[in-house]
Scaffold this motif. Sequence first.
Motif, PDB file in Angstrom:
ATOM      1  N   ALA A 188      -7.880 -11.791   2.755  1.00  0.00           N
ATOM      2  CA  ALA A 188      -8.191 -11.323   1.398  1.00  0.00           C
ATOM      3  C   ALA A 188      -6.914 -11.110   0.602  1.00  0.00           C
ATOM      4  N   ARG A 189      -5.991 -10.320   1.142  1.00  0.00           N
ATOM      5  CA  ARG A 189      -4.755 -10.034   0.413  1.00  0.00           C
ATOM      6  C   ARG A 189      -3.843 -11.255   0.329  1.00  0.00           C
ATOM      7  N   LYS A 190      -3.951 -12.133   1.320  1.00  0.00           N
ATOM      8  CA  LYS A 190      -3.120 -13.344   1.327  1.00  0.00           C
ATOM      9  C   LYS A 190      -4.014 -14.532   1.676  1.00  0.00           C
ATOM     10  N   HIS A 191      -3.917 -15.576   0.900  1.00  0.00           N
ATOM     11  CA  HIS A 191      -4.701 -16.776   1.183  1.00  0.00           C
ATOM     12  C   HIS A 191      -4.041 -17.572   2.304  1.00  0.00           C
ATOM     13  N   PHE A 192      -4.828 -17.870   3.331  1.00  0.00           N
ATOM     14  CA  PHE A 192      -4.397 -18.761   4.408  1.00  0.00           C
ATOM     15  C   PHE A 192      -5.245 -20.026   4.319  1.00  0.00           C
TER      16      PHE A 192
END
Length: 524
Positions: A188-192
């Motif tokens: 959520a906080r970082k797109h992977f």
Amino acid sequence: MVLGLAGCGGNGGNGGAASPGAATTAPGTASTPASPSATPTPTPSPTRTYPLSTAPRTIPAVREHVAARGPGWRPGAGSGVVVARGSGALADEARLLARELGIANRGQVPARAGDVELALAEAGSGAPESYTLTTRGGRVRITGPDEAGVFYGTRTVKQALRSGGVVPEGVIRDRPDRPQRGLMVDIARKHFTAAWLEARVREMADLKLNQLGLHFSDDQAFRIASDSHPEVVSRPHLTKAEVRRIVALAASLHITVIPEIDSPGHLGAVLAAHPSLRLRNAQGTVARGAIDIARPESARIVDDLLREYAELFPGRYFHVGADEYRALMVSDPEASYPALAAEARRRYGPEGRVQDLATAWLNDRAKVVRAAGKQPKAWNDGFFRGGVVAADKGVEVEYWTGREIGARPPAEYLSEGRKVVNVNDRYLYYVLGEPNQFTYPTGREIYVSWTPLVLRGTQAVPSRYSGQILGGRFAVWCDFAGAQTQDQVAAGIRTPLRALAQKVWDPREPALSWAEFAKLAGRL
């Protein structure tokens, strides 16, 4: 005289065959003197004997290896992977192993010298996910009571060849200590990217891990496409087609993907599209990420999303969050959030409190996912002591912290009969940017000091609770998303993830030192 070249096989390595007609003497066995009247016989050619084999070097280490004398097995010309009659369900496992080893996949045909044979044992013939691997007569046979166990046996073959060049002679009997073993990623906080997640799935499979958690909704973003509420979705995000591909790959490798929609806190991305549902305190200030649980509309939108993603993720589990609700992170929730306090008294009488509303919220969300066929999970600080409303006993507790208000010692949850998964933030948290005194773990502390019983800090709970601790999960949290690239994250978690895999598979003290283990991890 019979000559034995003891040790030429070197740790079960391949050796040459004896010459035709040559006598073979087992090590330590004296030859019988010839009778004076006997016809002299030619001096035989030297024969090769083998030292007792040793267990292969794998991560996790195998639980039991019965040594034997012999050359072991390595793929050669004509080698193939075959499936035993009646074990056609193992076709995918056979296909994958054959591709990885560069040998033929010959299907359901009788095994011959040089082959690896996969077979399902009778139901009830062993623990779930267990396997027996037998190496003798120039072939390998892997059996297990389920497909997962046989698959793990193929991972042992793959790693043994990589670490030592040979699958050693003898019998391996292996099984996991804990049923839940995995990795959680805050997407959520970082797109992977989907490709990055697929690579982690393959990595986990080789380590015999079986769960991947995806925390895809938080204050910063909502990262999977939605049909029921497209307005909450952030960019960039995973498409449903990408998620289905990840889930299908994971299923083929015996990994369950666990979705998490955290509520009633950590809903900032959802609330950005629905600002009227934001929780406000007595002064009218918005509580970051918190939804107003007194309003029926709040439950409706969260339940819409839970039902939608329960269909997208076909696995057994759904994580409903429940941690860090802002209304319960203050010293006096009733004074700070009088509207919630009033609603609690209306529903539950004069003893009703804000925590009762939050507990009822957890129970209701658990009902929604259970109705969709899922086992609900929630973070430990969403379960409160006392109160008018008791938390559903069937919700699995994911224990991560003792830092938050309301977080109780692990023994309290266990003494209530609850089942717990270990996500101890002291050992198992990889937090981008290293805020709040977090540091990137190397894996050494996990390997040397942590066990599944160490749920909080460094203190283990009494061993009588061991059966209630279902396993452990290494967690990647992206508090400062730009602190590392996704490739740096993959590199940073590589060794800690291997340490976790070792400790949830085998409850014994590891045989290798940390330095030896780290070297093996690099080699594999």
